[in-house]
Design a protein around this motif. Structure first.
Motif, PDB file in Angstrom:
ATOM      1  N   THR A  21      26.319 110.997  62.480  1.00 19.53           N
ATOM      2  CA  THR A  21      26.581 111.374  61.090  1.00 19.53           C
ATOM      3  C   THR A  21      26.143 110.262  60.141  1.00 19.53           C
ATOM      4  N   PHE A  22      26.438 109.015  60.488  1.00 22.52           N
ATOM      5  CA  PHE A  22      26.008 107.911  59.612  1.00 22.52           C
ATOM      6  C   PHE A  22      24.496 107.762  59.605  1.00 22.52           C
ATOM      7  N   THR A  23      23.846 108.025  60.746  1.00 25.25           N
ATOM      8  CA  THR A  23      22.380 107.963  60.775  1.00 25.25           C
ATOM      9  C   THR A  23      21.808 109.038  59.842  1.00 25.25           C
ATOM     10  N   PRO A  83      35.784 103.659  60.733  1.00 27.88           N
ATOM     11  CA  PRO A  83      35.049 104.538  59.837  1.00 27.88           C
ATOM     12  C   PRO A  83      35.598 105.970  59.853  1.00 27.88           C
ATOM     13  N   MET A  84      34.983 106.794  59.002  1.00 28.60           N
ATOM     14  CA  MET A  84      35.420 108.196  58.835  1.00 28.60           C
ATOM     15  C   MET A  84      34.175 109.064  58.718  1.00 28.60           C
ATOM     16  N   THR A  85      34.145 110.172  59.426  1.00 26.70           N
ATOM     17  CA  THR A  85      33.008 111.090  59.278  1.00 26.70           C
ATOM     18  C   THR A  85      33.433 112.532  59.491  1.00 26.70           C
ATOM     19  N   VAL A  86      32.674 113.416  58.846  1.00 27.88           N
ATOM     20  CA  VAL A  86      32.730 114.861  59.121  1.00 27.88           C
ATOM     21  C   VAL A  86      31.310 115.280  59.494  1.00 27.88           C
ATOM     22  N   ALA A  87      31.175 116.147  60.485  1.00 26.60           N
ATOM     23  CA  ALA A  87      29.851 116.571  60.963  1.00 26.60           C
ATOM     24  C   ALA A  87      28.999 117.063  59.785  1.00 26.60           C
ATOM     25  N   ARG A  90      29.305 120.505  58.420  1.00 28.70           N
ATOM     26  CA  ARG A  90      30.648 120.961  58.055  1.00 28.70           C
ATOM     27  C   ARG A  90      31.217 120.186  56.871  1.00 28.70           C
ATOM     28  N   GLN A  91      30.376 119.404  56.200  1.00 25.38           N
ATOM     29  CA  GLN A  91      30.875 118.634  55.050  1.00 25.38           C
ATOM     30  C   GLN A  91      31.094 119.551  53.848  1.00 25.38           C
ATOM     31  N   GLY A  92      32.009 119.134  52.962  1.00 26.80           N
ATOM     32  CA  GLY A  92      32.259 119.891  51.741  1.00 26.80           C
ATOM     33  C   GLY A  92      33.187 121.086  51.904  1.00 26.80           C
ATOM     34  N   GLU A  93      33.833 121.190  53.091  1.00 23.11           N
ATOM     35  CA  GLU A  93      34.771 122.306  53.328  1.00 23.11           C
ATOM     36  C   GLU A  93      36.228 121.858  53.230  1.00 23.11           C
ATOM     37  N   GLY A  94      36.452 120.602  52.911  1.00 20.15           N
ATOM     38  CA  GLY A  94      37.824 120.098  52.849  1.00 20.15           C
ATOM     39  C   GLY A  94      38.315 119.496  54.162  1.00 20.15           C
ATOM     40  N   ILE A  95      37.465 119.481  55.193  1.00 21.38           N
ATOM     41  CA  ILE A  95      37.890 118.965  56.510  1.00 21.38           C
ATOM     42  C   ILE A  95      38.272 117.491  56.408  1.00 21.38           C
ATOM     43  N   GLY A  96      37.471 116.708  55.687  1.00 20.58           N
ATOM     44  CA  GLY A  96      37.740 115.276  55.571  1.00 20.58           C
ATOM     45  C   GLY A  96      39.082 114.996  54.916  1.00 20.58           C
ATOM     46  N   GLN A  97      39.348 115.679  53.805  1.00 22.25           N
ATOM     47  CA  GLN A  97      40.622 115.450  53.115  1.00 22.25           C
ATOM     48  C   GLN A  97      41.804 115.876  53.981  1.00 22.25           C
ATOM     49  N   ARG A  98      41.677 116.995  54.680  1.00 17.49           N
ATOM     50  CA  ARG A  98      42.797 117.464  55.517  1.00 17.49           C
ATOM     51  C   ARG A  98      43.014 116.527  56.703  1.00 17.49           C
ATOM     52  N   GLY A 119      35.576 102.070  50.643  1.00 15.37           N
ATOM     53  CA  GLY A 119      34.649 103.184  50.524  1.00 15.37           C
ATOM     54  C   GLY A 119      34.606 103.709  49.104  1.00 15.37           C
ATOM     55  N   ASP A 120      34.176 104.958  48.968  1.00 18.49           N
ATOM     56  CA  ASP A 120      33.959 105.544  47.650  1.00 18.49           C
ATOM     57  C   ASP A 120      35.281 106.063  47.079  1.00 18.49           C
ATOM     58  N   PRO A 121      35.757 105.464  45.957  1.00 14.67           N
ATOM     59  CA  PRO A 121      37.016 105.936  45.380  1.00 14.67           C
ATOM     60  C   PRO A 121      36.954 107.407  44.972  1.00 14.67           C
ATOM     61  N   ALA A 122      35.738 107.950  44.720  1.00 10.37           N
ATOM     62  CA  ALA A 122      35.622 109.354  44.311  1.00 10.37           C
ATOM     63  C   ALA A 122      36.061 110.287  45.431  1.00 10.37           C
ATOM     64  N   PHE A 123      35.806 109.899  46.671  1.00 13.45           N
ATOM     65  CA  PHE A 123      36.270 110.721  47.803  1.00 13.45           C
ATOM     66  C   PHE A 123      37.696 110.346  48.189  1.00 13.45           C
ATOM     67  N   TYR A 124      37.933 109.069  48.465  1.00 16.97           N
ATOM     68  CA  TYR A 124      39.245 108.675  48.992  1.00 16.97           C
ATOM     69  C   TYR A 124      40.359 108.812  47.948  1.00 16.97           C
ATOM     70  N   GLY A 125      39.995 108.826  46.662  1.00 18.20           N
ATOM     71  CA  GLY A 125      40.996 109.043  45.613  1.00 18.20           C
ATOM     72  C   GLY A 125      41.663 110.401  45.737  1.00 18.20           C
ATOM     73  N   LYS A 126      40.992 111.344  46.399  1.00 12.23           N
ATOM     74  CA  LYS A 126      41.548 112.690  46.561  1.00 12.23           C
ATOM     75  C   LYS A 126      42.700 112.714  47.555  1.00 12.23           C
ATOM     76  N   THR A 127      42.836 111.645  48.347  1.00 10.83           N
ATOM     77  CA  THR A 127      43.942 111.600  49.316  1.00 10.83           C
ATOM     78  C   THR A 127      44.852 110.400  49.043  1.00 10.83           C
TER      79      THR A 127
HETATM   80  C1  LIG Z   1      32.566 111.368  53.217  1.00 10.43           C
HETATM   81  C2  LIG Z   1      32.961 112.502  54.159  1.00 10.43           C
HETATM   82  C3  LIG Z   1      33.859 111.939  55.265  1.00 10.43           C
HETATM   83  C4  LIG Z   1      33.731 113.546  53.360  1.00 10.43           C
HETATM   84  O1  LIG Z   1      34.206 114.574  54.217  1.00 10.43           O
HETATM   85  P1  LIG Z   1      34.129 116.107  53.744  1.00 10.43           P
HETATM   86  O2  LIG Z   1      34.852 116.932  54.744  1.00 10.43           O
HETATM   87  O3  LIG Z   1      32.714 116.446  53.492  1.00 10.43           O
HETATM   88  O4  LIG Z   1      34.914 116.031  52.358  1.00 10.43           O
HETATM   89  P2  LIG Z   1      35.911 117.156  51.783  1.00 10.43           P
HETATM   90  O5  LIG Z   1      35.237 118.494  51.914  1.00 10.43           O
HETATM   91  O6  LIG Z   1      37.269 117.008  52.336  1.00 10.43           O
HETATM   92  O7  LIG Z   1      35.982 116.698  50.280  1.00 10.43           O
HETATM   93  C5  LIG Z   1      34.908 116.965  49.472  1.00 10.43           C
HETATM   94  C6  LIG Z   1      35.128 116.310  48.163  1.00 10.43           C
HETATM   95  O8  LIG Z   1      34.905 114.920  48.260  1.00 10.43           O
HETATM   96  C7  LIG Z   1      33.712 114.572  47.557  1.00 10.43           C
HETATM   97  N1  LIG Z   1      32.878 113.828  48.474  1.00 10.43           N
HETATM   98  C8  LIG Z   1      32.486 114.182  49.694  1.00 10.43           C
HETATM   99  N2  LIG Z   1      31.722 113.215  50.235  1.00 10.43           N
HETATM  100  C9  LIG Z   1      31.640 112.243  49.328  1.00 10.43           C
HETATM  101  C10 LIG Z   1      30.986 110.989  49.287  1.00 10.43           C
HETATM  102  N3  LIG Z   1      30.239 110.518  50.324  1.00 10.43           N
HETATM  103  N4  LIG Z   1      31.116 110.257  48.181  1.00 10.43           N
HETATM  104  C11 LIG Z   1      31.845 110.717  47.136  1.00 10.43           C
HETATM  105  N5  LIG Z   1      32.481 111.896  47.118  1.00 10.43           N
HETATM  106  C12 LIG Z   1      32.370 112.647  48.199  1.00 10.43           C
HETATM  107  C13 LIG Z   1      33.017 115.854  47.172  1.00 10.43           C
HETATM  108  O9  LIG Z   1      32.440 115.712  45.894  1.00 10.43           O
HETATM  109  C14 LIG Z   1      34.129 116.863  47.169  1.00 10.43           C
HETATM  110  O10 LIG Z   1      34.773 116.920  45.916  1.00 10.43           O
HETATM  111  P3  LIG Z   1      35.299 118.326  45.336  1.00 10.43           P
HETATM  112  O11 LIG Z   1      36.323 118.825  46.313  1.00 10.43           O
HETATM  113  O12 LIG Z   1      35.872 117.980  44.002  1.00 10.43           O
HETATM  114  O13 LIG Z   1      34.076 119.189  45.280  1.00 10.43           O
HETATM  115  C15 LIG Z   1      31.731 113.187  54.781  1.00 10.43           C
HETATM  116  O14 LIG Z   1      30.941 113.710  53.753  1.00 10.43           O
HETATM  117  C16 LIG Z   1      30.879 112.267  55.631  1.00 10.43           C
HETATM  118  O15 LIG Z   1      31.117 112.140  56.822  1.00 10.43           O
HETATM  119  N6  LIG Z   1      29.844 111.620  55.058  1.00 10.43           N
HETATM  120  C17 LIG Z   1      28.929 110.766  55.791  1.00 10.43           C
HETATM  121  C18 LIG Z   1      29.581 109.511  56.305  1.00 10.43           C
HETATM  122  C19 LIG Z   1      30.350 108.784  55.217  1.00 10.43           C
HETATM  123  O16 LIG Z   1      29.848 108.584  54.123  1.00 10.43           O
HETATM  124  N7  LIG Z   1      31.595 108.403  55.536  1.00 10.43           N
HETATM  125  C20 LIG Z   1      32.480 107.747  54.606  1.00 10.43           C
HETATM  126  C21 LIG Z   1      32.199 106.286  54.550  1.00 10.43           C
HETATM  127  S1  LIG Z   1      33.148 105.510  53.288  1.00 10.43           S
END
Ligand SMILES: CC(C)(COP(=O)(O)OP(=O)(O)OC[C@H]1O[C@@H](n2cnc3c(N)ncnc32)[C@H](O)[C@@H]1OP(=O)(O)O)[C@@H](O)C(=O)NCCC(=O)NCCS
Length: 178
Positions: A21-23, A83-87, A90-98, A119-127
Motif C-alpha cells: 500500500t505504501f509503495t 504505520p496504518m494502511t487500508v488496501a 478499499r480506501q475512502g469507505e470509512g474502513i480506516g476511521q472505523r 501523520g496528516d491531521p486532516a485524516f487523523y483529526g477525524k478520530t
Molecule cells: C490514509 C488511509 C489509512 C485512510 O484510510 P481510508 O479507509 O481510506 O480512510 P476513511 O475512508 O476512513 O476516511 C476517509 C477520509 O479521510 C480523508 N483521507 C483519507 N486519506 C487521507 C490522506 N492520506 N490524507 C488526508 N486525508 C485523507 C478523506 O478525505 C476522507 O474524508 P471524508 O470522509 O471527509 O471524505 C489510507 O488512505 C491509506 O492507507 N493510505 C496510504 C498509506 C498512508 O498514507 N497511510 C497513512 C500514513 S500517515
C-alpha cells in the motif's frame, strides 16, 4: 467487516498489505522504508509490546494499524500509532476511521492513557487526534514536520505535559522515519 486484535498467524499478511500500500501511494523508496520498518517491528518487538489491529472482509485483509510503546520518565502509558494502511482498492469507505476507533477502544480498555501518531491531521483529526506541542509530548527523534505530531488522551483527563525524553522501540530509531 471483522476485526482481529492479535498478530498470531497474520504477520505475513500485515507486512505485505502495508508494504504494497505504501509503495502504491508513495513510491518504491517509501514502500521499502516502511516495509523494512514493519518487518523489523514484527520480528524484533516483544509480542506483549507490539499491538496490531486488522480489518478483514470475506477472508481478505483490508486494513492494518500497528502500535508500539513510547516510554517516558512519567507513569502514563503512551502508545504510538504507526504505520496504518487500508488496501488501495478499499480506501475512502470509512474502513480506516472505523479500524482506528476499534483499536483505540481496545487500547483504552487495556490501560493506554495517551495515543500519538505522526501523520496528516486532516485524516487523523477525524478520530480525535489533534496537534500537540513537543513541549507537551516530547517526540523520540527530531521531527521534520512538527505539525504532523498529533495526539489524544484516551481517559477523561486532559493531555497535560509529559516529561521527556521519549524512547521508541528500536525499529523507529531511524531519523528518516521522522
Ligand atoms: C490514509 C488511509 C489509512 C485512510 O484510510 P481510508 O479507509 O481510506 O480512510 P476513511 O475512508 O476512513 O476516511 C476517509 C477520509 O479521510 C480523508 N483521507 C483519507 N486519506 C487521507 C490522506 N492520506 N490524507 C488526508 N486525508 C485523507 C478523506 O478525505 C476522507 O474524508 P471524508 O470522509 O471527509 O471524505 C489510507 O488512505 C491509506 O492507507 N493510505 C496510504 C498509506 C498512508 O498514507 N497511510 C497513512 C500514513 S500517515
Amino acid at each position: 467487516m471483522d476485526y482481529r486484535n492479535d498478530i498470531t498467524g497474520h504477520a505475513p499478511a500485515i507486512e505485505t498489505l502495508i508494504a504494497t500500500t505504501f509503495t502504491a501511494a508513495e513510491g518504491e523508496q517509501e514502500g521499502a522504508l516502511i516495509g523494512t520498518l514493519v518487518a523489523r517491528l514484527l520480528a524484533e518487538v516483544p509480542r506483549d509490546a507490539l499491538r496490531a489491529f486488522t480489518a478483514w472482509d470475506e477472508g481478505r485483509i483490508v486494513g492494518a494499524v500497528l502500535f508500539t510503546p513510547l516510554t517516558y520518565p512519567d507513569p502514563r502509558r503512551v502508545m504510538l500509532l504507526s504505520p496504518m494502511t487500508v488496501a488501495p482498492d478499499r480506501q475512502g469507505e470509512g474502513i480506516g476511521q472505523r479500524l482506528i476507533a476499534h483499536a483505540l477502544d481496545r487500547l483504552r480498555a487495556e490501560g493506554t492513557e495517551i495515543a500519538v501518531t505522526y501523520g496528516d491531521p486532516a485524516f487523523y483529526g477525524k478520530t480525535g487526534f489533534a496537534p500537540v506541542a513537543e513541549a507537551t509530548l516530547p517526540a523520540p527523534l527530531p521531527l521534520s514536520q512538527p505539525h504532523g505530531w498529533i495526539a489524544q488522551s484516551l481517559t477523561d483527563a486532559p493531555l497535560t505535559p509529559v516529561k521527556g525524553p521519549a524512547t521508541c522501540v528500536s525499529p523507529f530509531n531511524r531519523p528518516e522515519l521522522w
